[in-house]
Design a protein around this motif. Structure first.
Motif, mmCIF file in Angstrom:
data_model
loop_
_atom_site.group_PDB
_atom_site.id
_atom_site.type_symbol
_atom_site.label_atom_id
_atom_site.label_comp_id
_atom_site.label_asym_id
_atom_site.label_seq_id
_atom_site.Cartn_x
_atom_site.Cartn_y
_atom_site.Cartn_z
ATOM 1 N N LYS A 1 0.739 -1.156 -0.018
ATOM 2 C CA LYS A 1 0.041 -0.032 -0.206
ATOM 3 C C LYS A 1 0.799 1.190 0.074
ATOM 4 O O LYS A 1 0.493 2.258 0.624
ATOM 5 C CB LYS A 1 -0.847 -0.037 1.134
ATOM 6 N N ARG B 1 1.308 4.366 -4.449
ATOM 7 C CA ARG B 1 0.141 4.317 -5.131
ATOM 8 C C ARG B 1 0.232 5.274 -6.371
ATOM 9 O O ARG B 1 0.535 6.645 -6.318
ATOM 10 C CB ARG B 1 -0.941 4.526 -4.296
ATOM 11 N N ASP C 1 -4.841 0.015 -11.043
ATOM 12 C CA ASP C 1 -4.370 0.769 -9.816
ATOM 13 C C ASP C 1 -3.130 -0.027 -9.524
ATOM 14 O O ASP C 1 -2.990 -1.130 -9.504
ATOM 15 C CB ASP C 1 -5.221 0.519 -8.619
ATOM 16 N N SER D 1 0.267 -0.328 -6.709
ATOM 17 C CA SER D 1 1.008 -0.001 -5.491
ATOM 18 C C SER D 1 2.170 -0.858 -5.197
ATOM 19 O O SER D 1 2.300 -1.830 -6.156
ATOM 20 C CB SER D 1 0.032 -0.326 -4.505
#
Ligand code: ADP
Ligand code: MG
Length: 233
Positions: free
Chosen positions: A111, A114, A202, A204
């Motif tokens: 996480k 990002r 996405d 990360s």
């Protein structure tokens, strides 16, 4: 017979001894991953013996006697880990999607770092363009494999121009109208008159592990991975 068995036992004890003293290594890259990874490692109780941002060393000891950091290029992290040159690695999902090896476990999303993978093009083109009508596109990117896969899944043919950086420049100088690149704030796109037209994924940073290490060094690696999992929260 007897002595052969004793010899075998000695060899095995020697091998165990070697394993016990062999440091666990974590491969990661300078730049974004290190900047956001160092605070995460610190929360996991791991601090490098010297500052990796200023040191020229590529292998850094840490406060944990059996853990060391290996500093390499972002795109090389999966390779080092797949071949067991590092037990663990921290790599962006973009890099993992692009990598075509299969000797890795993707253990957890850390996480950090990002951002998102996007297709972008000049704003004036986007105004009259409809991605649903694309049948063949010319794209400049460093992500050759994932770009080809992304468009192929939608039945779109690609002419891909491989670059190593500064993809935003390509449309400005007529290399290609479209690019596939990472975007976080969008400021670089905007500064170059580009807009996002498609979201690919996405992104990360993930913790990855060598498959053999996870078996051979299981207890020590699990303890390390658990510390990192706690630090991620
Ligand atoms: P390089 O330019 O050598 O690829 P970077 O530090 O720019 O090194 O990128 C390393 C990784 O950091 C990328 O693979 C991606 O996962 C992540 N990353 C890159 N740019 C950004 C960004 N703008 N915001 C967040 N994460 C990023
Ligand atoms: Mg970069």
């Amino acid at each position: 017979m007897h002595s052969a068995r004793a010899g075998h036992g000695r060899a095995r004890r020697a091998a165990d001894g070697l394993n016990m003293t062999q440091a666990l290594s974590i491969a990661l890259s300078k730049g974004r991953i290190l900047e956001e990874g160092l605070p995460l490692l610190a929360r996991a109780g791991i601090t490098p013996a010297e500052d990796p941002l200023s040191s020229r060393k590529l292998v850094l000891a840490t406060n944990l006697p059996d853990v060391r950091l290996v500093i390499i290029r972002a795109a090389d992290v999966p390779t080092y880990v797949q071949f067991g040159a590092a037990d663990l690695g921290i790599a962006g999902k973009d890099v993992l999607m692009e990598y075509e090896g299969d000797g890795l476990y993707e253990l957890m999303d850390l996480k950090i770092a990002r951002c998102r993978l996007m297709v972008a093009e000049p704003a004036n083109l986007a105004a009259r363009d409809d991605p649903k009508l694309w049948t063949r596109v010319r794209v400049a990117t460093k992500y050759v494999n994932l770009t080809r896969r992304h468009f192929a899944a939608k039945g779109i043919q690609t002419d891909i121009i491989k670059l190593y950086g500064s993809m935003e420049l390509a449309p400005l100088v007529g290399l290609s109208d479209r690019i596939v690149d990472l975007v976080s704030s969008g400021n670089t796109l905007k500064a170059n008159g580009l807009v996002e037209v498609e979201h690919i994924a996405d992104v990360s940073a993930w913790l990855v592990a060598n498959k053999a290490s996870m078996k051979m060094k299981h207890a020590r690696l699990k303890a390390l991975v658990d510390r990192l999992a706690q630090a991620v929260g």
